[in-house]
Write a protein that holds these residues in place. Structure first.
Motif, PDB file in Angstrom:
ATOM      1  N   ILE A 168      32.805  -5.904 -12.669  1.00 45.80           N
ATOM      2  CA  ILE A 168      32.216  -6.342 -11.398  1.00 45.80           C
ATOM      3  C   ILE A 168      31.974  -5.125 -10.506  1.00 45.80           C
ATOM      4  O   ILE A 168      30.915  -4.973  -9.875  1.00 45.80           O
ATOM      5  N   GLY A 169      32.964  -4.219 -10.488  1.00 45.75           N
ATOM      6  CA  GLY A 169      32.810  -3.005  -9.698  1.00 45.75           C
ATOM      7  C   GLY A 169      31.654  -2.137 -10.174  1.00 45.75           C
ATOM      8  O   GLY A 169      30.943  -1.530  -9.366  1.00 45.75           O
ATOM      9  N   ILE A 170      31.432  -2.092 -11.495  1.00 47.19           N
ATOM     10  CA  ILE A 170      30.334  -1.301 -12.046  1.00 47.19           C
ATOM     11  C   ILE A 170      28.985  -1.880 -11.624  1.00 47.19           C
ATOM     12  O   ILE A 170      28.026  -1.147 -11.344  1.00 47.19           O
ATOM     13  N   LEU A 171      28.881  -3.210 -11.555  1.00 55.58           N
ATOM     14  CA  LEU A 171      27.643  -3.823 -11.063  1.00 55.58           C
ATOM     15  C   LEU A 171      27.352  -3.382  -9.626  1.00 55.58           C
ATOM     16  O   LEU A 171      26.212  -3.051  -9.276  1.00 55.58           O
ATOM     17  N   THR A 172      28.402  -3.374  -8.789  1.00 56.35           N
ATOM     18  CA  THR A 172      28.233  -2.907  -7.415  1.00 56.35           C
ATOM     19  C   THR A 172      27.850  -1.436  -7.393  1.00 56.35           C
ATOM     20  O   THR A 172      26.985  -1.007  -6.621  1.00 56.35           O
ATOM     21  N   LEU A 173      28.482  -0.657  -8.260  1.00 58.06           N
ATOM     22  CA  LEU A 173      28.172   0.769  -8.331  1.00 58.06           C
ATOM     23  C   LEU A 173      26.736   1.005  -8.796  1.00 58.06           C
ATOM     24  O   LEU A 173      26.051   1.895  -8.288  1.00 58.06           O
ATOM     25  N   ALA A 174      26.263   0.207  -9.764  1.00 57.27           N
ATOM     26  CA  ALA A 174      24.889   0.368 -10.260  1.00 57.27           C
ATOM     27  C   ALA A 174      23.879   0.128  -9.148  1.00 57.27           C
ATOM     28  O   ALA A 174      22.896   0.869  -9.004  1.00 57.27           O
ATOM     29  N   PHE A 175      24.127  -0.896  -8.351  1.00 52.48           N
ATOM     30  CA  PHE A 175      23.227  -1.207  -7.243  1.00 52.48           C
ATOM     31  C   PHE A 175      23.334  -0.158  -6.138  1.00 52.48           C
ATOM     32  O   PHE A 175      22.353   0.486  -5.757  1.00 52.48           O
ATOM     33  N   GLN A 176      24.567   0.046  -5.633  1.00 50.88           N
ATOM     34  CA  GLN A 176      24.745   0.938  -4.499  1.00 50.88           C
ATOM     35  C   GLN A 176      24.539   2.402  -4.891  1.00 50.88           C
ATOM     36  O   GLN A 176      24.073   3.207  -4.100  1.00 50.88           O
ATOM     37  N   GLY A 177      24.911   2.753  -6.138  1.00 50.40           N
ATOM     38  CA  GLY A 177      24.727   4.123  -6.590  1.00 50.40           C
ATOM     39  C   GLY A 177      23.259   4.501  -6.662  1.00 50.40           C
ATOM     40  O   GLY A 177      22.858   5.595  -6.255  1.00 50.40           O
ATOM     41  N   THR A 178      22.418   3.596  -7.181  1.00 50.63           N
ATOM     42  CA  THR A 178      20.978   3.862  -7.236  1.00 50.63           C
ATOM     43  C   THR A 178      20.409   4.051  -5.832  1.00 50.63           C
ATOM     44  O   THR A 178      19.681   5.011  -5.564  1.00 50.63           O
ATOM     45  N   ALA A 179      20.759   3.139  -4.942  1.00 53.55           N
ATOM     46  CA  ALA A 179      20.287   3.249  -3.559  1.00 53.55           C
ATOM     47  C   ALA A 179      20.817   4.520  -2.902  1.00 53.55           C
ATOM     48  O   ALA A 179      20.103   5.209  -2.170  1.00 53.55           O
ATOM     49  N   SER A 180      22.066   4.848  -3.198  1.00 53.31           N
ATOM     50  CA  SER A 180      22.703   5.995  -2.570  1.00 53.31           C
ATOM     51  C   SER A 180      22.037   7.306  -2.960  1.00 53.31           C
ATOM     52  O   SER A 180      21.739   8.148  -2.112  1.00 53.31           O
ATOM     53  N   LEU A 181      21.786   7.498  -4.242  1.00 57.77           N
ATOM     54  CA  LEU A 181      21.253   8.777  -4.711  1.00 57.77           C
ATOM     55  C   LEU A 181      19.801   8.980  -4.295  1.00 57.77           C
ATOM     56  O   LEU A 181      19.374  10.107  -4.036  1.00 57.77           O
ATOM     57  N   LEU A 182      19.039   7.897  -4.235  1.00 54.04           N
ATOM     58  CA  LEU A 182      17.608   8.030  -3.981  1.00 54.04           C
ATOM     59  C   LEU A 182      17.236   8.006  -2.501  1.00 54.04           C
ATOM     60  O   LEU A 182      16.249   8.626  -2.095  1.00 54.04           O
ATOM     61  N   GLN A 183      17.997   7.296  -1.679  1.00 54.27           N
ATOM     62  CA  GLN A 183      17.598   7.158  -0.273  1.00 54.27           C
ATOM     63  C   GLN A 183      17.501   8.480   0.477  1.00 54.27           C
ATOM     64  O   GLN A 183      16.504   8.715   1.181  1.00 54.27           O
ATOM     65  N   PRO A 184      18.477   9.386   0.381  1.00 54.49           N
ATOM     66  CA  PRO A 184      18.316  10.660   1.103  1.00 54.49           C
ATOM     67  C   PRO A 184      17.115  11.469   0.610  1.00 54.49           C
ATOM     68  O   PRO A 184      16.436  12.127   1.402  1.00 54.49           O
ATOM     69  N   VAL A 185      16.854  11.429  -0.701  1.00 54.29           N
ATOM     70  CA  VAL A 185      15.709  12.156  -1.259  1.00 54.29           C
ATOM     71  C   VAL A 185      14.407  11.586  -0.715  1.00 54.29           C
ATOM     72  O   VAL A 185      13.511  12.320  -0.273  1.00 54.29           O
ATOM     73  N   ILE A 186      14.292  10.258  -0.737  1.00 56.62           N
ATOM     74  CA  ILE A 186      13.088   9.612  -0.217  1.00 56.62           C
ATOM     75  C   ILE A 186      12.948   9.858   1.283  1.00 56.62           C
ATOM     76  O   ILE A 186      11.857  10.138   1.790  1.00 56.62           O
ATOM     77  N   GLY A 187      14.062   9.781   2.011  1.00 50.28           N
ATOM     78  CA  GLY A 187      14.024  10.030   3.448  1.00 50.28           C
ATOM     79  C   GLY A 187      13.594  11.440   3.786  1.00 50.28           C
ATOM     80  O   GLY A 187      12.797  11.663   4.709  1.00 50.28           O
ATOM     81  N   LEU A 188      14.105  12.429   3.042  1.00 56.73           N
ATOM     82  CA  LEU A 188      13.723  13.819   3.272  1.00 56.73           C
ATOM     83  C   LEU A 188      12.232  14.027   3.003  1.00 56.73           C
ATOM     84  O   LEU A 188      11.538  14.717   3.758  1.00 56.73           O
ATOM     85  N   TYR A 189      11.738  13.401   1.945  1.00 59.42           N
ATOM     86  CA  TYR A 189      10.321  13.535   1.602  1.00 59.42           C
ATOM     87  C   TYR A 189       9.430  12.895   2.676  1.00 59.42           C
ATOM     88  O   TYR A 189       8.431  13.487   3.110  1.00 59.42           O
ATOM     89  N   THR A 190       9.809  11.690   3.125  1.00 57.28           N
ATOM     90  CA  THR A 190       8.955  10.979   4.081  1.00 57.28           C
ATOM     91  C   THR A 190       9.047  11.553   5.485  1.00 57.28           C
ATOM     92  O   THR A 190       8.202  11.247   6.336  1.00 57.28           O
ATOM     93  N   ASP A 191      10.073  12.363   5.785  1.00 58.12           N
ATOM     94  CA  ASP A 191      10.081  13.079   7.061  1.00 58.12           C
ATOM     95  C   ASP A 191       8.899  14.033   7.145  1.00 58.12           C
ATOM     96  O   ASP A 191       8.347  14.266   8.224  1.00 58.12           O
TER      97      ASP A 191
END
Length: 403
Positions: free
Chosen positions: A56-79
């Motif tokens: 169950i924890g891995i499912l949460t990690l798969a969702f939140q981990g994907t969002a976590s790693l990509l959001q700062p990269v996308i945010g930096l690019y769109t700035d």
């Protein structure tokens, strides 16, 4: 960074564009309904696939981990290169993730569906947070609160929808919620058109000065690290409740699955109310005051929760949700003023990176629950708000706020 005077606050746009803020908040609601359905159907998936708590924890990690790693990269690019039409694209990714979850027949496919929903979240949050700020008219705390309110209501609605739709009708009924996703795509397309037009209008305009005087680089870095730690402590505690509160209620008090979902709804609904209050008080009294009150103020209630009976568990969970959630918009606005012009990066860090740390914490809590029991998890998490003492290291922004 040699500036010594405090600039006068200037509106981000010509007045608050209320319709846009409400529209992007509604998009956030739909986005987070899809996200919260994953956690809400954990009991169903656990029984249907014979999953352990660590899975169950891995499912949460798969969702939140994907969002976590990509959001700062996308945010930096769109700035540097804003992508107005990325909003409906993010919603489309979450829609596909829902379909995958609905028709998955193995655990790896469930992980894939979780990652697709995480990808949609990573694309959606940086630009939508920027839209809320652009439409705020200078009322940044209120705009971020209304924007986040949609997300919190979406998270609160997920357990109710799971209890009354998914539990009675089964896993495939998750696909029914793609209708809401399609509505969200149309809505966000219209927001994207406003955003694109607004960007064209801003070309050639002189940007308004930052609301606060520039701070030394070391002070800014220290403050951002502290804010990230505070967000982490908040998110991991929220993850412990959102992921395991239902199991805690069922294991300790024998509550039914539907009953536990209603308890989770109460906690998440209180969190939504606290978010609005945090934004209003943040604009009035300053973000640092709200952060002090929110994270340290919740400590007596978190410490009492592991020892409470069923009635007081519900009362304490509502109080915890109300107080703890009030810090989030204050933290985001505080960080955005520390680093002017980096709205997407800040949104990526605080909606994504710190959120992903909560996912790692959720996975670790799952392992801990398997080895020591779910009650031990709630006891150890009750001390997390002590990290609120780190607020003392944040710079005083109230002078700039009053100006």
């Amino acid at each position: 960074m040699a500036e010594t005077t405090t600039p006068v606050r200037q509106p981000a746009v010509d007045g608050t564009v209320t319709a846009i803020i409400i529209a992007v908040s509604l998009g956030h609601f739909i986005n987070d309904v899809m996200q919260s359905l994953l956690a809400a159907i954990y009991p169903l998936l656990k029984d249907g696939y014979n999953l352990d708590f660590w899975q169950i924890g891995i499912l949460t990690l798969a969702f939140q981990g994907t969002a976590s790693l990509l959001q700062p990269v996308i945010g930096l690019y769109t700035d540097k290169r804003p992508l107005p039409y990325s909003l409906p694209i993010g919603m489309s990714s979450s829609l596909v993730g829902l379909i995958v979850l609905a028709f998955a027949h193995s655990y790896p496919v469930l992980v894939l569906g979780s990652m697709l929903i995480g990808l949609g979240s990573a694309i959606f949050h940086p630009e939508s947070s920027r839209v809320a700020r652009l439409a705020s008219g200078g009322r940044f705390g209120l705009a971020q609160s209304v924007f986040q309110l949609g997300g919190n209501f979406g998270q609160a609605a997920g357990p109710l929808l799971a209890a009354f739709v998914v539990v009675p009708f089964g896993q495939q009924s998750v696909s029914w919620f793609t209708i809401g996703s399609m509505v969200g795509i149309v809505l966000l397309w219209r927001v994207s058109r406003w955003y694109a037009g607004h960007l064209r209008d801003r070309l050639g305009r002189k940007m308004p000065p930052p609301m606060f005087p520039a701070l030394p680089r070391r002070t800014i870095i220290t403050a951002l690290v502290v804010l990230t730690i505070l967000t982490f402590s908040k998110n991991i505690y929220m993850a412990s409740l959102s992921s395991y509160y239902t199991f805690y209620a069922m294991d300790r008090f024998g509550v039914s699955v539907q009953g536990s979902q209603l308890m989770l709804f109460g906690f998440l609904a209180a969190s939504a109310a606290g978010l609005v209050l945090g934004g209003l008080f943040g604009d009035r009294f300053g973000a640092k005051t709200v952060i002090w009150f929110s994270i340290l103020g919740v400590l007596p209630f978190t410490l009492a929760l592991p020892y409470a009976n069923l009635f007081w568990i519900n009362v304490l969970a509502i109080l915890i949700g109300l107080i703890l959630s009030s810090a989030f918009s204050a933290i985001v606005v505080f960080a955005q003023e520390l680093v002017p012009g980096r709205v997407g990066l800040i949104a990526g860090i605080f909606f994504g990176l710190a959120f992903g740390f909560g996912g790692i914490g959720a996975a670790a809590l799952g392992v801990l629950a398997d080895s020591r029991g779910i009650e031990y998890v709630f006891w150890i998490c009750s001390f997390l708000p002590l990290l609120g003492l780190l607020t003392i290291f944040l710079p005083d922004m109230n002078k700039g706020h009053r100006a």
